[in-house]
Scaffold this motif. Structure first.
Motif, mmCIF file in Angstrom:
data_model
loop_
_atom_site.group_PDB
_atom_site.id
_atom_site.type_symbol
_atom_site.label_atom_id
_atom_site.label_comp_id
_atom_site.label_asym_id
_atom_site.label_seq_id
_atom_site.Cartn_x
_atom_site.Cartn_y
_atom_site.Cartn_z
ATOM 1 N N MET A 8 38.014 45.227 43.323
ATOM 2 C CA MET A 8 39.363 45.889 43.575
ATOM 3 C C MET A 8 40.269 45.156 44.666
ATOM 4 O O MET A 8 41.270 45.123 44.361
ATOM 5 C CB MET A 8 39.299 47.281 43.513
ATOM 6 C CG MET A 8 38.855 47.975 42.221
ATOM 7 S SD MET A 8 39.676 47.403 40.838
ATOM 8 C CE MET A 8 41.262 48.542 41.293
ATOM 9 N N SER A 9 39.499 45.256 45.732
ATOM 10 C CA SER A 9 40.395 44.624 46.857
ATOM 11 C C SER A 9 40.858 43.331 46.616
ATOM 12 O O SER A 9 41.984 42.949 46.823
ATOM 13 C CB SER A 9 39.311 44.744 48.301
ATOM 14 O OG SER A 9 39.875 44.243 49.132
ATOM 15 N N ASN A 10 39.944 42.387 46.035
ATOM 16 C CA ASN A 10 40.438 41.233 45.716
ATOM 17 C C ASN A 10 41.309 40.982 44.712
ATOM 18 O O ASN A 10 42.543 40.228 44.645
ATOM 19 C CB ASN A 10 38.962 40.214 45.257
ATOM 20 C CG ASN A 10 38.415 39.616 46.229
ATOM 21 O OD1 ASN A 10 38.896 38.679 47.260
ATOM 22 N ND2 ASN A 10 37.158 40.286 46.740
ATOM 23 N N LEU A 11 41.498 41.909 43.574
ATOM 24 C CA LEU A 11 42.429 42.057 42.350
ATOM 25 C C LEU A 11 43.774 42.676 43.354
ATOM 26 O O LEU A 11 44.806 41.965 43.110
ATOM 27 C CB LEU A 11 42.013 43.133 41.653
ATOM 28 C CG LEU A 11 41.112 42.371 40.672
ATOM 29 C CD1 LEU A 11 40.297 43.558 39.614
ATOM 30 C CD2 LEU A 11 41.548 41.233 39.778
ATOM 31 N N LEU A 12 43.820 43.324 44.118
ATOM 32 C CA LEU A 12 44.933 44.000 44.730
ATOM 33 C C LEU A 12 45.607 42.722 45.725
ATOM 34 O O LEU A 12 46.669 42.636 45.944
ATOM 35 C CB LEU A 12 44.688 45.258 45.518
ATOM 36 C CG LEU A 12 44.547 46.221 44.692
ATOM 37 C CD1 LEU A 12 44.009 47.613 45.762
ATOM 38 C CD2 LEU A 12 45.669 46.845 44.025
ATOM 39 N N GLY A 13 44.553 42.050 46.301
ATOM 40 C CA GLY A 13 45.048 40.976 47.187
ATOM 41 C C GLY A 13 45.744 39.744 46.398
ATOM 42 O O GLY A 13 46.952 39.281 46.828
ATOM 43 N N THR A 54 32.635 36.117 43.345
ATOM 44 C CA THR A 54 33.304 34.962 44.065
ATOM 45 C C THR A 54 34.511 34.322 43.214
ATOM 46 O O THR A 54 35.165 33.437 43.911
ATOM 47 C CB THR A 54 32.154 33.679 44.094
ATOM 48 O OG1 THR A 54 31.514 33.809 42.968
ATOM 49 C CG2 THR A 54 31.080 34.385 45.142
ATOM 50 N N ASP A 55 34.569 34.492 41.959
ATOM 51 C CA ASP A 55 35.507 34.080 41.099
ATOM 52 C C ASP A 55 36.860 34.534 41.555
ATOM 53 O O ASP A 55 37.914 33.920 41.740
ATOM 54 C CB ASP A 55 35.462 34.136 39.603
ATOM 55 C CG ASP A 55 33.971 33.380 39.155
ATOM 56 O OD1 ASP A 55 33.767 32.304 39.423
ATOM 57 O OD2 ASP A 55 33.379 34.338 38.191
ATOM 58 N N LEU A 56 37.083 35.809 41.712
ATOM 59 C CA LEU A 56 38.198 36.564 42.296
ATOM 60 C C LEU A 56 38.363 35.982 43.799
ATOM 61 O O LEU A 56 39.745 35.907 43.964
ATOM 62 C CB LEU A 56 37.736 38.016 42.401
ATOM 63 C CG LEU A 56 37.593 38.775 40.983
ATOM 64 C CD1 LEU A 56 36.987 40.331 41.298
ATOM 65 C CD2 LEU A 56 38.926 38.536 40.088
ATOM 66 N N MET A 57 37.515 35.787 44.315
ATOM 67 C CA MET A 57 37.670 35.336 45.913
ATOM 68 C C MET A 57 38.384 34.109 45.816
ATOM 69 O O MET A 57 39.005 33.840 46.750
ATOM 70 C CB MET A 57 36.470 35.222 46.679
ATOM 71 C CG MET A 57 35.850 36.811 46.950
ATOM 72 S SD MET A 57 34.241 36.957 47.548
ATOM 73 C CE MET A 57 34.224 36.257 49.119
#
Length: 70
Positions: A8-13, A54-57
């Protein structure tokens, strides 16, 4: 758990970075779906749907680097 919070943190970022990079939300949506050389011709959406955190990152790091060029 921790994994969900990190995703969720990555999606929000990613969302925040897109809003900062594209004043028109529609342009951001188009970018997410467009083929991108930075991802080997795949779209950011294709990368994010890979299923690994890692894909989101990877997409988030790319967008953060783009923002940093200003």
């Amino acid at each position: 758990g921790v994994d969900l919070v990190a995703r969720m943190s990555n999606l929000l970022g990613i969302h925040k970075a897109l809003r900062l990079l594209f004043s028109d939300p529609e342009r951001g949506y188009r970018w997410v779906r467009a083929a991108n050389d930075a991802f080997g011709g795949r779209s950011a959406l294709d990368v994010m749907l890979g299923g690994q955190i890692t894909d989101l990152m990877r997409v988030r790091r790319y967008l953060d680097a783009q923002r940093g060029q200003w």
